[in-house]
Design a protein around this motif. Sequence first.
Motif, mmCIF file in Angstrom:
data_model
loop_
_atom_site.group_PDB
_atom_site.id
_atom_site.type_symbol
_atom_site.label_atom_id
_atom_site.label_comp_id
_atom_site.label_asym_id
_atom_site.label_seq_id
_atom_site.Cartn_x
_atom_site.Cartn_y
_atom_site.Cartn_z
ATOM 1 N N TRP A 87 -59.504 -76.248 -26.380
ATOM 2 C CA TRP A 87 -59.133 -77.466 -27.088
ATOM 3 C C TRP A 87 -59.237 -77.305 -28.602
ATOM 4 C CZ3 TRP A 87 -56.413 -81.579 -26.273
ATOM 5 C CH2 TRP A 87 -56.519 -82.674 -27.120
ATOM 6 N N GLU A 91 -53.208 -77.168 -31.824
ATOM 7 C CA GLU A 91 -52.765 -77.626 -33.137
ATOM 8 C C GLU A 91 -52.258 -79.062 -33.101
ATOM 9 O OE1 GLU A 91 -50.233 -74.972 -35.332
ATOM 10 O OE2 GLU A 91 -51.067 -73.242 -34.277
ATOM 11 N N HIS A 92 -52.495 -79.779 -34.174
ATOM 12 C CA HIS A 92 -51.978 -81.143 -34.322
ATOM 13 C C HIS A 92 -50.530 -81.085 -34.812
ATOM 14 C CE1 HIS A 92 -55.762 -83.384 -33.897
ATOM 15 N NE2 HIS A 92 -56.311 -82.283 -34.355
ATOM 16 N N ILE A 93 -49.714 -81.962 -34.269
ATOM 17 C CA ILE A 93 -48.334 -82.088 -34.744
ATOM 18 C C ILE A 93 -48.351 -83.110 -35.864
ATOM 19 C CG2 ILE A 93 -46.013 -82.804 -34.150
ATOM 20 C CD1 ILE A 93 -46.565 -81.893 -31.305
ATOM 21 N N LYS A 94 -47.733 -82.749 -36.967
ATOM 22 C CA LYS A 94 -47.711 -83.654 -38.131
ATOM 23 C C LYS A 94 -46.357 -84.276 -38.282
ATOM 24 C CE LYS A 94 -51.190 -80.972 -40.390
ATOM 25 N NZ LYS A 94 -51.632 -80.237 -41.504
#
Length: 94
Positions: A87, A91-94
């Motif tokens: 986790w 990666e975070h999607i921006k």
Amino acid sequence: MSEWRKDWIIAVSNSKADGVVINRFYGTEQEVKELLIRMVQEDRENDEESFECSTEEPEDVEDCGSGTLNASATYTHYHIDYTAKEWAYVEHIK
């Protein structure tokens, strides 16, 4: 190999089916490898007739770096990939 328990995302992709099955798991890296092998074995039991080869043992699970582990199974007309992603490396999607 870390003995710390962590959150993992488990994704299973089957080339003969649409979409990806995504689950969450909490455990050590060794426990995740054992889980992937159990998943491979369960799917194999569902289609022994067309089974060809697979990742067989936890030590054979591929460590791709960046918190990613892979196992797979090949059947006569399709292929299944089992991927575990720690986790903390998602990666975070921006």
